[in-house]
Design an enzyme around this catalytic site. Structure first.
Site, PDB file in Angstrom:
ATOM      1  N   GLY A   1     -10.157   8.233  -1.973  1.00 28.22           N
ATOM      2  CA  GLY A   1     -11.066   7.688  -3.361  1.00 28.22           C
ATOM      3  C   GLY A   1      -9.873   8.357  -4.201  1.00 28.22           C
ATOM      4  O   GLY A   1      -8.349   7.632  -4.424  1.00 28.22           O
TER       5      GLY A   1
ATOM      6  N   ARG B   1       0.994  -1.170   0.072  1.00 25.41           N
ATOM      7  CA  ARG B   1       0.109   0.119   0.039  1.00 25.41           C
ATOM      8  C   ARG B   1       0.683   1.877  -0.005  1.00 25.41           C
ATOM      9  O   ARG B   1       1.965   0.940   0.578  1.00 25.41           O
ATOM     10  CB  ARG B   1      -0.989   0.325   0.928  1.00 25.41           C
ATOM     11  CG  ARG B   1      -1.471   0.961   1.299  1.00 25.41           C
ATOM     12  CD  ARG B   1      -2.784   1.465   2.669  1.00 25.41           C
ATOM     13  NE  ARG B   1      -3.802   2.594   2.731  1.00 25.41           N
ATOM     14  CZ  ARG B   1      -4.241   2.501   3.496  1.00 25.41           C
ATOM     15  NH1 ARG B   1      -4.328   2.179   4.700  1.00 25.41           N
ATOM     16  NH2 ARG B   1      -5.397   3.902   3.747  1.00 25.41           N
ATOM     17  N   HIS B   2       1.091   2.334  -1.222  1.00 29.80           N
ATOM     18  CA  HIS B   2       0.942   3.600  -0.682  1.00 29.80           C
ATOM     19  C   HIS B   2       1.776   4.014   0.843  1.00 29.80           C
ATOM     20  O   HIS B   2       1.110   3.879   1.697  1.00 29.80           O
ATOM     21  CB  HIS B   2       0.291   4.857  -1.300  1.00 29.80           C
ATOM     22  CG  HIS B   2      -0.413   4.862  -0.964  1.00 29.80           C
ATOM     23  ND1 HIS B   2      -1.091   5.869   0.327  1.00 29.80           N
ATOM     24  CD2 HIS B   2      -1.666   4.418  -1.246  1.00 29.80           C
ATOM     25  CE1 HIS B   2      -1.986   5.768   0.204  1.00 29.80           C
ATOM     26  NE2 HIS B   2      -2.677   5.302  -0.194  1.00 29.80           N
TER      27      HIS B   2
ATOM     28  N   GLU C   1      -7.555   3.588  -6.283  1.00 25.46           N
ATOM     29  CA  GLU C   1      -8.531   2.513  -4.817  1.00 25.46           C
ATOM     30  C   GLU C   1      -9.939   3.001  -5.187  1.00 25.46           C
ATOM     31  O   GLU C   1     -10.169   3.515  -5.661  1.00 25.46           O
ATOM     32  CB  GLU C   1      -8.257   4.126  -4.299  1.00 25.46           C
ATOM     33  CG  GLU C   1      -8.846   3.806  -2.584  1.00 25.46           C
ATOM     34  CD  GLU C   1      -8.365   3.156  -1.686  1.00 25.46           C
ATOM     35  OE1 GLU C   1      -9.374   1.600  -1.762  1.00 25.46           O
ATOM     36  OE2 GLU C   1      -8.190   2.978  -0.327  1.00 25.46           O
TER      37      GLU C   1
ATOM     38  N   ARG D   1      -0.061   8.891  -5.800  1.00 30.63           N
ATOM     39  CA  ARG D   1       0.513   8.504  -4.296  1.00 30.63           C
ATOM     40  C   ARG D   1       0.716   7.110  -4.201  1.00 30.63           C
ATOM     41  O   ARG D   1       1.569   6.644  -3.750  1.00 30.63           O
ATOM     42  CB  ARG D   1       0.086   9.133  -2.840  1.00 30.63           C
ATOM     43  CG  ARG D   1      -1.889   8.187  -3.198  1.00 30.63           C
ATOM     44  CD  ARG D   1      -2.760   8.298  -2.733  1.00 30.63           C
ATOM     45  NE  ARG D   1      -4.108   7.642  -1.749  1.00 30.63           N
ATOM     46  CZ  ARG D   1      -4.803   7.842  -2.762  1.00 30.63           C
ATOM     47  NH1 ARG D   1      -4.799   8.714  -4.190  1.00 30.63           N
ATOM     48  NH2 ARG D   1      -6.000   7.150  -2.883  1.00 30.63           N
TER      49      ARG D   1
ATOM     50  N   HIS E   1      -3.744   0.505  -3.634  1.00 27.69           N
ATOM     51  CA  HIS E   1      -4.294   1.288  -2.336  1.00 27.69           C
ATOM     52  C   HIS E   1      -4.833   0.294  -0.819  1.00 27.69           C
ATOM     53  O   HIS E   1      -5.120  -0.983  -1.869  1.00 27.69           O
ATOM     54  CB  HIS E   1      -5.426   2.108  -2.520  1.00 27.69           C
ATOM     55  CG  HIS E   1      -5.142   2.912  -3.983  1.00 27.69           C
ATOM     56  ND1 HIS E   1      -4.379   4.172  -4.127  1.00 27.69           N
ATOM     57  CD2 HIS E   1      -4.591   3.032  -5.204  1.00 27.69           C
ATOM     58  CE1 HIS E   1      -3.701   5.099  -4.529  1.00 27.69           C
ATOM     59  NE2 HIS E   1      -3.556   4.400  -5.588  1.00 27.69           N
TER      60      HIS E   1
ATOM     61  N   ASN F   1      -7.961  -0.655  -0.321  1.00 20.53           N
ATOM     62  CA  ASN F   1      -8.910  -1.561  -0.916  1.00 20.53           C
ATOM     63  C   ASN F   1      -8.256  -1.707  -2.305  1.00 20.53           C
ATOM     64  O   ASN F   1      -9.387  -3.780  -2.521  1.00 20.53           O
ATOM     65  CB  ASN F   1     -10.217  -0.581  -0.932  1.00 20.53           C
ATOM     66  CG  ASN F   1     -10.603  -0.023  -0.086  1.00 20.53           C
ATOM     67  OD1 ASN F   1     -11.441  -0.529   1.127  1.00 20.53           O
ATOM     68  ND2 ASN F   1     -11.047   1.040   0.166  1.00 20.53           N
TER      69      ASN F   1
ATOM     70  N   TRP G   1      -3.901  13.196   2.739  1.00 20.72           N
ATOM     71  CA  TRP G   1      -5.055  13.261   3.115  1.00 20.72           C
ATOM     72  C   TRP G   1      -5.086  11.940   4.131  1.00 20.72           C
ATOM     73  O   TRP G   1      -5.900  11.819   5.457  1.00 20.72           O
ATOM     74  CB  TRP G   1      -5.605  13.064   2.198  1.00 20.72           C
ATOM     75  CG  TRP G   1      -6.637  13.986   1.514  1.00 20.72           C
ATOM     76  CD1 TRP G   1      -5.990  15.576   1.691  1.00 20.72           C
ATOM     77  CD2 TRP G   1      -7.561  14.705   0.671  1.00 20.72           C
ATOM     78  NE1 TRP G   1      -6.415  16.533   0.794  1.00 20.72           N
ATOM     79  CE2 TRP G   1      -7.543  15.699   0.098  1.00 20.72           C
ATOM     80  CE3 TRP G   1      -8.551  13.690   0.351  1.00 20.72           C
ATOM     81  CZ2 TRP G   1      -8.222  16.282  -0.304  1.00 20.72           C
ATOM     82  CZ3 TRP G   1      -9.549  14.472  -0.216  1.00 20.72           C
ATOM     83  CH2 TRP G   1      -9.644  15.399  -1.348  1.00 20.72           C
TER      84      TRP G   1
ATOM     85  N   HIS H   1     -13.425   4.367  -5.199  1.00 23.54           N
ATOM     86  CA  HIS H   1     -14.487   5.464  -5.494  1.00 23.54           C
ATOM     87  C   HIS H   1     -14.991   5.320  -4.068  1.00 23.54           C
ATOM     88  O   HIS H   1     -15.302   4.463  -3.711  1.00 23.54           O
ATOM     89  CB  HIS H   1     -14.461   5.838  -6.480  1.00 23.54           C
ATOM     90  CG  HIS H   1     -15.044   7.092  -7.070  1.00 23.54           C
ATOM     91  ND1 HIS H   1     -15.456   8.313  -6.327  1.00 23.54           N
ATOM     92  CD2 HIS H   1     -14.615   7.189  -8.112  1.00 23.54           C
ATOM     93  CE1 HIS H   1     -15.806   8.995  -6.289  1.00 23.54           C
ATOM     94  NE2 HIS H   1     -14.956   8.816  -7.854  1.00 23.54           N
ATOM     95  N   TYR H   2     -14.708   6.566  -3.610  1.00 26.92           N
ATOM     96  CA  TYR H   2     -15.463   6.888  -2.318  1.00 26.92           C
ATOM     97  C   TYR H   2     -16.755   8.133  -2.265  1.00 26.92           C
ATOM     98  O   TYR H   2     -16.750   8.351  -1.105  1.00 26.92           O
ATOM     99  CB  TYR H   2     -14.916   7.471  -1.288  1.00 26.92           C
ATOM    100  CG  TYR H   2     -13.865   6.251  -0.172  1.00 26.92           C
ATOM    101  CD1 TYR H   2     -14.907   5.286   0.579  1.00 26.92           C
ATOM    102  CD2 TYR H   2     -12.902   5.647  -0.061  1.00 26.92           C
ATOM    103  CE1 TYR H   2     -14.300   4.695   1.357  1.00 26.92           C
ATOM    104  CE2 TYR H   2     -12.486   4.997   0.216  1.00 26.92           C
ATOM    105  CZ  TYR H   2     -12.834   4.330   1.252  1.00 26.92           C
ATOM    106  OH  TYR H   2     -12.460   3.209   1.644  1.00 26.92           O
TER     107      TYR H   2
END
Length: 247
Positions: A22, A8-9, A87, A60, A182, A184, A14, A89-90
């Site tokens: 996201g 993971r990055h 990632e 990232r 990412h 997720n 953020w 999408h949120y």
């Protein structure tokens, strides 16, 4: 035997502010840069030697991969970038503070959006949809495949065809592969590799920049998986991820 290395990055700006990110293209913090370099040093010291790399379209992850490769003296390795490793999408949560969203929507709802399997957040508003649609890096995505919110299930459905056709194909060819992505998108890969149920996946937390190793035999059967970290460090990092939306 060959290896799949998932990373993971490193910490993003953020992440530091505890915001949902996201598809928003957020840079690394100085701490994230150091995390990425340490991940690369750790991989090199343990003798890992990937031959091919995959990452997302988000800086990232791209920067983390470049730093990891620099620390390993493997800057020359080929890299394939794809939006399918982006990632999850949120939706409208992007840019919102996780604890503030708990105050507004309640812990149960936010946990379903963050860690649930098939519960997407509310969709991105129309203005932000247009900005995303006009982003040149996503020109090749058909309108009917462009996400403006996603559940983990949705993320996995757009990710796994690429995993099977590209990443798994190279593993079958005997290559060691490094994937930097990412929380997720990596959870989706891990869910597939370990056969984790839809309910149990909610408890999987992947910390930033701690390499997660999957060892396969010649038939691509999973033999062993482990994080490159001592147990105390790993548990602390995983708990920090789990606590991001707690009051």
């Amino acid at each position: 035997m060959n290896n799949l290395i998932l990373v993971r990055h490193g910490q993003s700006k953020w992440n530091e502010l505890n915001l949902f990110t996201g598809w928003t293209d957020v840079d690394l913090t100085q701490n994230g840069i150091e995390e990425a370099y340490n991940a690369g040093k750790n991989l090199k010291e343990k003798g890992f030697n990937p031959q091919l790399c995959f990452t997302s379209y988000l800086k990232r992850a791209i920067k983390t991969l470049n730093i990891v490769l620099d620390a390993m003296d493997l800057d020359y390795l080929p890299i394939e970038k794809t939006w399918r490793l982006n990632e999850k999408h949120y939706g409208i949560l992007q840019g919102k503070n996780k604890k503030a969203m708990v105050e507004e929507f309640g812990n149960e709802m936010v946990q379903k959006w963050r860690r649930g399997f098939d519960c997407p957040p509310p969709v991105l508003d129309k203005e932000e949809q247009m900005k995303q649609r006009n982003d040149p890096r996503y020109n090749s995505i058909p309108d009917n495949q462009m996400p403006y919110t996603e559940s983990l299930k949705d993320c996995i459905e757009r990710l796994m065809p690429f995993y099977h056709s590209c990443i798994e194909k190279e593993l079958k060819a005997g290559k060691d592969i490094l994937v930097v992505a990412h929380g997720n998108s990596l959870r989706g890969i891990v869910k597939h590799l370990k056969g984790i149920s839809d309910d149990e996946i909610a408890s999987l937390n992947i910390p930033t920049a701690i390499p997660y190793i999957f060892e396969f035999d010649d038939g691509l059967n999973l033999k062993k998986d482990y994080f490159l970290a001592d147990q105390a460090t790993l548990e602390s990092a995983q708990q920090a991820v789990a606590n991001q939306s707690k009051k």
